[in-house]
Design a protein around this motif. Sequence first.
Motif, PDB file in Angstrom:
ATOM      1  N   SER A  33      82.498  67.559  65.082  1.00  0.00           N
ATOM      2  CA  SER A  33      82.689  69.001  65.244  1.00  0.00           C
ATOM      3  C   SER A  33      82.678  69.404  66.717  1.00  0.00           C
ATOM      4  O   SER A  33      83.440  70.285  67.137  1.00  0.00           O
ATOM      5  N   SER A  36      85.987  68.548  68.247  1.00  0.00           N
ATOM      6  CA  SER A  36      87.036  69.457  67.813  1.00  0.00           C
ATOM      7  C   SER A  36      86.904  70.832  68.460  1.00  0.00           C
ATOM      8  O   SER A  36      87.855  71.374  69.018  1.00  0.00           O
ATOM      9  N   LEU A 218      90.385  80.318  64.427  1.00  0.00           N
ATOM     10  CA  LEU A 218      89.296  80.450  63.461  1.00  0.00           C
ATOM     11  C   LEU A 218      88.631  79.110  63.169  1.00  0.00           C
ATOM     12  O   LEU A 218      87.401  79.038  63.024  1.00  0.00           O
ATOM     13  N   SER A 219      89.397  78.032  63.114  1.00  0.00           N
ATOM     14  CA  SER A 219      88.828  76.718  62.806  1.00  0.00           C
ATOM     15  C   SER A 219      87.802  76.299  63.842  1.00  0.00           C
ATOM     16  O   SER A 219      86.760  75.709  63.500  1.00  0.00           O
ATOM     17  N   ALA A 220      88.056  76.592  65.116  1.00  0.00           N
ATOM     18  CA  ALA A 220      87.109  76.238  66.172  1.00  0.00           C
ATOM     19  C   ALA A 220      85.826  77.053  66.052  1.00  0.00           C
ATOM     20  O   ALA A 220      84.717  76.526  66.211  1.00  0.00           O
ATOM     21  N   LEU A 222      84.641  78.373  63.304  1.00  0.00           N
ATOM     22  CA  LEU A 222      83.922  77.869  62.131  1.00  0.00           C
ATOM     23  C   LEU A 222      83.193  76.565  62.445  1.00  0.00           C
ATOM     24  O   LEU A 222      82.110  76.308  61.907  1.00  0.00           O
ATOM     25  N   ASN A 223      83.765  75.753  63.320  1.00  0.00           N
ATOM     26  CA  ASN A 223      83.085  74.531  63.736  1.00  0.00           C
ATOM     27  C   ASN A 223      81.790  74.849  64.464  1.00  0.00           C
ATOM     28  O   ASN A 223      80.770  74.175  64.281  1.00  0.00           O
ATOM     29  N   TYR A 226      79.326  75.959  61.892  1.00  0.00           N
ATOM     30  CA  TYR A 226      78.868  74.772  61.149  1.00  0.00           C
ATOM     31  C   TYR A 226      77.813  74.016  61.949  1.00  0.00           C
ATOM     32  O   TYR A 226      76.765  73.606  61.404  1.00  0.00           O
TER      33      TYR A 226
END
Length: 320
Positions: A33, A36, A218-220, A222-223, A226
Amino acid sequence: MSETRLRPATGVDRRAVAAACVTVVFWASAFVSIRSAGAHFAPGALALGRMFAGSLVLGTIVLVRREGFPPRAAWPGILLSGVLWFGVYMAVLNWGERKVDAGTAAMVVNIGPIAIALLGGWLLKEGFAPRLLAGIAVSFAGAVVVGVSMSDGGGAPLLGVGLCVLAALSYAAGVVAQKPALRHTSALQVTAYGCFIGMLCCLPFAGQLVEQTADAPLSATLNVIYLGIFPTALGFTTWAYALARTTAGRMGSTTYAVPAIVVLLAWVFLDEVPGPLTFLGGALCLAGVAVSRGGARRPVTGFDPKAAEGPPVRQDLPGR
């Protein structure tokens, strides 16, 4: 009473083993994560975002459980672990993973158990494994091989390996500082307040975090969330729970499996696979850790007779 206190050191505490396994899986996923999210967040901003998310979760749990403040005796360990592990380690590891892949970072950081064994034997009176110095030499050689394999004639990957070594030392110091605090308060309090301190250390990066969050996909984001909830809030709490029931050296050895899991996850999610020479260097790092701990079979590993003469350990720790 003495038999009760000795049991975690002489027998197998299945709950501690299960907690350690949860930690290993979540910490392995953190390397992926970080790699990323690091494409969109600077090291300090990523560390602050992770600590902020973790602090929200842990703070909510502390309030619901009405844990209150840790006793004064626990604060030195909480402060040190908060600064070194939740603060310095997070930012330095994020920086290192901008220079090397996730699997390589995990391999190099996994020299941390040697430093934990060394510091734990010296400061916590856990004793030294006979082959500790040989293990240190082998792991250091492995770190050098990894650095050479990643250098490609340039200095940036070597810098990344050096940062990962610094992260490993910060992590080791944080573990050793955390262990005494667990004699006086719960695993939840040690983790939560350590996370709060780490967040305070990273506050200078607040402006950077806000700016980069607005631009990041958004994916970053959310990482980052997380990382704060699972590897930090949950993973560090299960770690502290298990650490309270065994020695720092033994807990450090549970992270041996992290690099293998990281390489698999990085291959699946990031399409990153370290080269053959990097694998060799990583294998040397792990072999050094194994050598350093291989001869350390002692009848009692988690009980210090001198410590027994001091204040009694709370018997309701760590999961009240």
